[in-house]
Every structure is written in structure tokens, then in C-alpha cells.
Write a protein that holds these residues in place. Structure first.
Motif, PDB file in Angstrom:
ATOM      1  N   GLU A  15      -7.242  -0.585  -6.804  1.00 46.27           N
ATOM      2  CA  GLU A  15      -7.348  -0.009  -5.458  1.00 46.27           C
ATOM      3  C   GLU A  15      -8.773  -0.241  -4.967  1.00 46.27           C
ATOM      4  O   GLU A  15      -9.655   0.602  -5.155  1.00 46.27           O
ATOM      5  CB  GLU A  15      -6.989   1.483  -5.493  1.00 46.27           C
ATOM      6  N   ASN A  38       0.828  -1.211   0.000  1.00 45.29           N
ATOM      7  CA  ASN A  38       0.000   0.000   0.000  1.00 45.29           C
ATOM      8  C   ASN A  38       0.856   1.252   0.000  1.00 45.29           C
ATOM      9  O   ASN A  38       1.970   1.249   0.503  1.00 45.29           O
ATOM     10  CB  ASN A  38      -0.885   0.034   1.259  1.00 45.29           C
ATOM     11  N   ASP A  69     -12.183  -0.968  -2.572  1.00 46.54           N
ATOM     12  CA  ASP A  69     -12.704  -0.478  -1.289  1.00 46.54           C
ATOM     13  C   ASP A  69     -13.263  -1.677  -0.500  1.00 46.54           C
ATOM     14  O   ASP A  69     -13.328  -2.796  -1.005  1.00 46.54           O
ATOM     15  CB  ASP A  69     -13.732   0.643  -1.479  1.00 46.54           C
ATOM     16  N   THR A  77      -3.810   3.727   0.898  1.00 46.83           N
ATOM     17  CA  THR A  77      -4.720   3.090  -0.062  1.00 46.83           C
ATOM     18  C   THR A  77      -4.314   1.635  -0.256  1.00 46.83           C
ATOM     19  O   THR A  77      -3.137   1.340  -0.429  1.00 46.83           O
ATOM     20  CB  THR A  77      -4.617   3.804  -1.439  1.00 46.83           C
TER      21      THR A  77
END
Ligand SMILES: NC(=O)c1ccc[n+]([C@@H]2O[C@H](COP(=O)([O-])OP(=O)(O)OC[C@H]3O[C@@H](n4cnc5c(N)ncnc54)[C@H](O)[C@@H]3O)[C@@H](O)[C@H]2O)c1
Ligand SMILES: [Zn+2]
Length: 351
Positions: A334, A313, A336, A317
Motif C-alpha cells: 500500500e 483499491n 504512498d 487505499t
């Protein structure tokens, strides 16, 4: 016998040790040999190694306890102590005879002993034959953080002899198989075909499979020795996989690295939007080898939390590297939390 691959001057031999080691040693000038093994490789691999290679040097060996829990500074101290007791000079050749734990830790101990002596990797697990022994990453765990201390140091040579797989327990064979699948998906459709036509994991033609699988790792490392770009592809499946592996490690039912990475690859593959149905490819390659587990949805948030600690990371992120079009292209994703939880839910529908 000539090397099968050459990686930054490091020859990688695939075939019987009786041919590879003597042929490589002809052009070397060592004073003695020091073999590092664990209790399993001492029993299952050391006799074969000593008998087949007939080393023309004084050979000493030392044994450490097996397991990831031993990959520590405390064990390094024991290894350095045995090196001192064995009166090793700077012309010694250190032989790491074992899986990734022996290879990573023995490589680190040799690379730092007297500011560095030569070492060779003789991998004895599928995971180390196809992955850990190749590429020059050495190191140990520290305060429970994996591979946090170490150095990049290419071995003087790597000797892969599939004969050692005969004594490897099934769960360890499976664990390495996930990395073979990963290599097939990154760069070699022919390897995928071979894996799909394999009847059982025990009856596989390992020389053929290893030849193709190692070729993918060699190509990636060759292009990106210090992990600045393409080498991130080798982390496919490992962002979600490592989070799962570390969570289950604290339960009564730990997952092997390979099982965790296989689940991780299924989840991460779902993020690739394009022509390629990568997720279907992962599922097909592993369905007869890996168990079908159910991951309790209550732990999904904890998995996400662990993914946020991943070393790939940047600035908070979460980043994953997923193979894109064949061969050797990658997409950085990336994700969520919701998308990760959805991918785990999808995995659950498979069982
Ligand atoms: N350096 C790298 O690039 C790299 C890449 C991937 C993984 N790794 C590291 O590799 C390690 C995992 O490696 P591993 O899966 O080989 O585990 P391992 O070294 O712990 O070996 C697994 C088990 O198999 C036993 N064993 C080994 N060879 C055997 C044989 N021929 N017959 C019977 N038993 C045998 C070992 O004693 C051990 O109990 C991890 O520490 C990981 O961080 C390093
Ligand atoms: Zn891995």
C-alpha cells in the motif's frame, strides 16, 4: 493431438491449427461456425484459419474495425446484428480470431447470445496468446472505463498457433512481451533464463516460450478463478502501468500496454523488501526490448491521482500486488504518493 493444458474443463492447445482444431472437433457436434475478426486478422489470419482447419460445417464470418476504441456496446450491437442476419442457432460455434479486443468482445457477445452459445478463442497476438485468451474473462469498455461490463465465461477451447506472430507488428509483439516477463517473474525462473538468452524478439522460439508462459497463467487462474487472492499477482506492474497508460493515452505519444506495464513493473518491484532483487530482474529481462523513456516529473502527481482510481483499491487505499519469493507468492503493498514518485524517479535514472 491432446491439449497442452486443461483449465476448468477448457482444453488449451498449443501447436498448428491444422492438428489441434480437427482433433478437438471430432468429439463435438455443432451446426455451423461463425468467425469474428477485424480487418487485420481477416487479411492476415482468416485465410490460414480456413485453409488449415478445413471445417466440416457451414462457415460464416464477420469483420469489425480493429482497436480498443471499438470495444464498445455499439460494436456488440453490430456483432449481434450479424449473428441475427446469419441466422445462428444455439448449436453454433463462435470463433474469435484476433487479439484481446476480439477475444474479450466476441466472448461477451457469444456468452450473451441466446443466453450463451459456445465460443473458442484463436488468439493472434502475443498478448492474447499468453494472457487475454486464457482465463474466461470477457467484456467491453463503457464510457471510457476499461472492461467495466462483462462476464466470466470459459471458452469451449483455446487454440494457440504461434504462426500468427509472423505478421504481428513489432510494437504489438513488444506489448505482449511485457506479460511474458510478468509470468516469468511470478512463477518460472526457467522462463526468465529463456528470455535472457533470446537474441531478438523476432527470432524467439515462441512455442517453447508460450508453453512456459501459459503454464503460469493457467496455474494462477486454476487456483483463483474469480480473482479473490492469488490472481491479483497477474496485476503486477498494472497499478502504476495502467495509470501511465491512461495518462499517455490523452497525449500525442500514447504508450502501448506493454511499455506501460514494463515501466510499472520496474517501479512496483522496488517496493519489495527482502532477499529478492526483483527490480534488477525486471530491468534485465526487458532492457533489450523496451525503449528507455523519461517520464516528466511534473506529471508524477497526475499519475498518483490516476492510481487512486484503480479498481483493486479498497476504501481509498492504493494497493499493488507484487511477486515475492519464487514461485507463486505475493505481497500486497500500500504505497504512498512520495514512494510512488520516488520509484518513477528511479525509472528515469535508467535512461
Ligand atoms: N480477458 C483477459 O483476461 C485480458 C487480459 C489482458 C488483456 N485483455 C484485453 O486485451 C486487449 C488487448 O489485446 P491485444 O494487445 O491483443 O490488442 P488487439 O486485439 O487490439 O490487437 C492489436 C492489433 O494487432 C492486430 N493484429 C492482431 N493479430 C494480428 C496478426 N496476427 N497480424 C497482424 N496484425 C494483427 C489487431 O488488428 C490490432 O490492430 C485489451 O482490450 C485488454 O483489455 C484481456
Ligand atoms: Zn496487461
Amino acid at each position: 493431438m491432446s491439449p497442452t493444458f486443461l483449465l476448468h474443463h477448457c482444453p488449451i492447445y498449443l501447436g498448428p491449427l491444422a492438428e489441434s482444431i480437427p482433433s478437438w472437433l471430432k468429439n463435438q457436434d455443432y451446426s455451423q461456425v461463425f468467425v469474428l475478426c477485424d480487418e487485420n486478422t481477416r487479411q492476415n489470419c482468416l485465410p490460414y484459419f480456413l485453409e488449415k482447419t478445413g471445417l466440416p460445417y457451414k462457415v460464416q464470418w464477420t469483420e469489425i474495425k480493429s482497436g480498443e476504441g471499438e470495444k464498445t456496446l455499439a460494436t456488440c450491437e453490430k456483432i449481434w446484428q450479424s449473428m441475427l442476419d446469419a441466422k445462428l442457432d444455439r448449436r453454433v460455434l463462435v470463433v474469435n480470431l484476433g487479439g484481446g479486443v476480439i477475444g474479450d468482445m466476441g466472448g461477451f457477445c457469444a456468452a450473451t447470445w441466446k443466453r450463451g452459445v459456445d465460443f473458442v478463442q484463436v488468439p493472434t497476438t502475443l498478448l492474447s496468446m499468453t494472457d487475454a485468451a486464457i482465463g474466461g474473462k470477457t467484456g467491453i469498455d463503457f464510457h471510457g472505463i476499461k472492461n467495466i461490463i462483462g462476464v466470466f465465461q470459459q471458452p469451449a477451447a483455446v487454440f494457440v498457433d504461434p504462426v500468427f506472430l509472423q505478421t504481428l507488428p513489432q510494437r504489438e509483439l513488444r506489448s505482449g512481451f511485457a506479460e511474458v516477463i510478468k509470468h516469468a517473474l511470478i512463477g518460472d525462473p526457467n522462463l526468465s533464463d529463456r528470455l535472457l538468452s533470446m537474441e531478438t524478439i523476432r527470432s524467439a522460439n515462441w512455442t517453447d516460450i508460450l508453453q512456459k508462459s501459459i503454464a503460469v497463467k493457467v496455474r494462477v487462474v486454476q487456483e483463483d478463478p474469480l480473482e479473490k487472492g492469488l490472481r491479483m499477482l497477474l496485476n503486477f506492474g498494472h497499478t502504476i502501468g495502467h495509470a501511465l497508460e491512461s495518462w499517455f493515452l490523452e497525449t500525442d505519444e500514447p504508450l502501448t500496454h506493454g511499455v506501460a506495464i514494463y515501466i510499472g513493473m520496474i517501479c512496483e518491484a522496488g517496493f519489495l523488501m527482502g532477499k529478492r532483487d526483483l527490480r534488477a530482474e525486471v530491468v534485465a529481462l526487458g532492457q533489450n526490448v523496451f525503449p528507455h523513456l523519461k517520464i516528466d516529473p511534473n506529471i508524477f502527481p497526475a499519475i498518483w491521482e490516476r492510481m487512486q482510481q484503480d479498481k483493486k483499491n479498497s476504501s481509498g487505499t492504493v494497493r499493488m500486488a507484487v511477486p515475492d519469493e519464487m514461485p507463486f507468492s505475493l505481497k500486497i503493498i500500500e504505497p504512498d504518493q512520495l514512494a510512488v514518485e520516488r520509484s518513477l524517479t528511479f525509472y528515469n535514472t535508467l535512461s
